[in-house]
Design a protein around this motif. Structure first.
Motif: not given
Length: 335
Positions: A58-60, A64-65, A80-82, A305-307
């Motif tokens: 998920y870091t990758l 990528r984005w 990464a945050r978004v 992680a997102g939360g």
């Protein structure tokens, strides 16, 4: 967004919940409580592999984005945050709200217009779907009959060629795609489809050939990490499988997200993973419980992680506006 609109959106989500319930029932029918308790941690050390490959994968995705958003000047911490917040929202909210939030809610944070962000989201989905289709075709031959093997390899070749044409020839494809759509009688749905395809081609063209090939390599590594999550999880529970099974399960499970259901593909995911494992000799009860445990990890880790990232950013920016209030201001359709 009015109360009546919220009511209609809730009503639209009900069929997805019912579909999830049906898939869960079908996956776990005939499995007793004692069978559910029979699945144990046989090799707990592999949990480190599950955690590590989840983190790296998920870091990758964030890297990528960021590569897709580089022409807009967006930096890795913001991207990464978004992205992580949108993935978490997709897991808990209906109608892919997380992707819509990425396009509209965070456009100001990213310093880009919603249309530009949407083009990268479309490109991201295309890369993932193409990679999954390649993986699916490559692994389905392990359970197909001999007559279907040649069809699988031909499909694999065509899919690979199509992806390379998209990435390398996006700029040349733009006028040809526009000319193709002009041959059809225009209607709003066709115009919207043309708009989205042109957005994706424009995103690839802005990135360039070298950048597109880098995205392809990143996508391959991302899905390798995803496969290793499945492989490590299988080893945690000591399920005896051949080398193809984890990759078949990855393709089955992630393509199951295309089936309309509740957020997080609860139900279709479990049945897809169970089907992949059973096709390679695993007991049905063991496969079903494994699928549920794996899905639980993926949902909890990514949503958690997102939360956390979402809450930390809210605290730092002193933003006390409720999330549901932000969602209510989202447009009803994509640009």
């Amino acid at each position: 967004m009015s109360a009546s609109t919220r009511g209609r959106d809730l009503f639209k989500a009900i069929p997805g919940v019912l579909i999830s319930i049906f898939f869960l029932w079908y996956t776990f029918k005939g499995i007793s409580y004692s069978q559910m308790r029979s699945l144990r941690f046989e090799h707990p050390a592999w949990i480190l592999g599950v955690v590590a490959f989840t983190f790296v994968g998920y870091t990758l995705r964030c890297v990528r984005w960021t590569s897709m958003m580089r022409p807009t000047g967006a930096r890795f911490p913001v991207c990464a945050r978004v992205l992580m917040v949108s993935l978490a929202a997709n897991n808990i909210l209906p109608l892919r709200i997380g992707d819509i939030m990425r396009v509209f809610t965070y456009a100001g944070d990213l310093g880009a217009s919603p249309s530009v962000i949407l083009s990268t989201v479309i490109l991201e989905k295309l890369l993932d779907i193409f990679t999954l289709v390649l993986l699916f075709v490559a692994t389905m031959s392990s359970i197909a009959t001999h007559k279907l093997h040649m069809v699988a390899y031909i499909s694999l070749t065509i899919s690979t060629g199509g992806l390379l044409v998209l990435l390398v020839g996006a700029r040349a494809l733009q006028p040809r795609v526009a000319a193709l759509f002009q041959r059809f009688e225009q209607n709003p749905k066709l115009a919207k489809l043309e708009h989205w395809i042109m957005l994706a081609l424009d995103a690839v063209a802005r990135i360039g050939i070298a950048g597109s090939l880098l995205l392809l390599a990143q996508s391959a590594i991302i899905w390798f990490c995803e496969g290793m999550i499945y492989l490590a999880s299988i080893n945690v529970f000591g399920i005896h499988m051949d080398r193809v099974t984890p990759w078949l399960a990855v393709s089955f499970a992630n393509l199951s997200y295309l089936i309309p259901s509740s957020p997080g593909a609860i139900g279709p995911f479990e049945l897809a993973v169970k089907t992949a494992l059973v096709s390679h000799g695993a007991p049905g009860s063991q496969s079903a419980i494994f699928a549920l445990a794996l899905h639980f990890w993926l949902l909890v880790s990514i949503t958690g992680a997102g939360g956390i990232i979402f809450l930390v950013h809210r605290v730092k920016t002193h933003n006390h506006k409720p999330l549901m209030k932000e969602i209510e201001t989202l447009p009803t359709e994509l640009p």
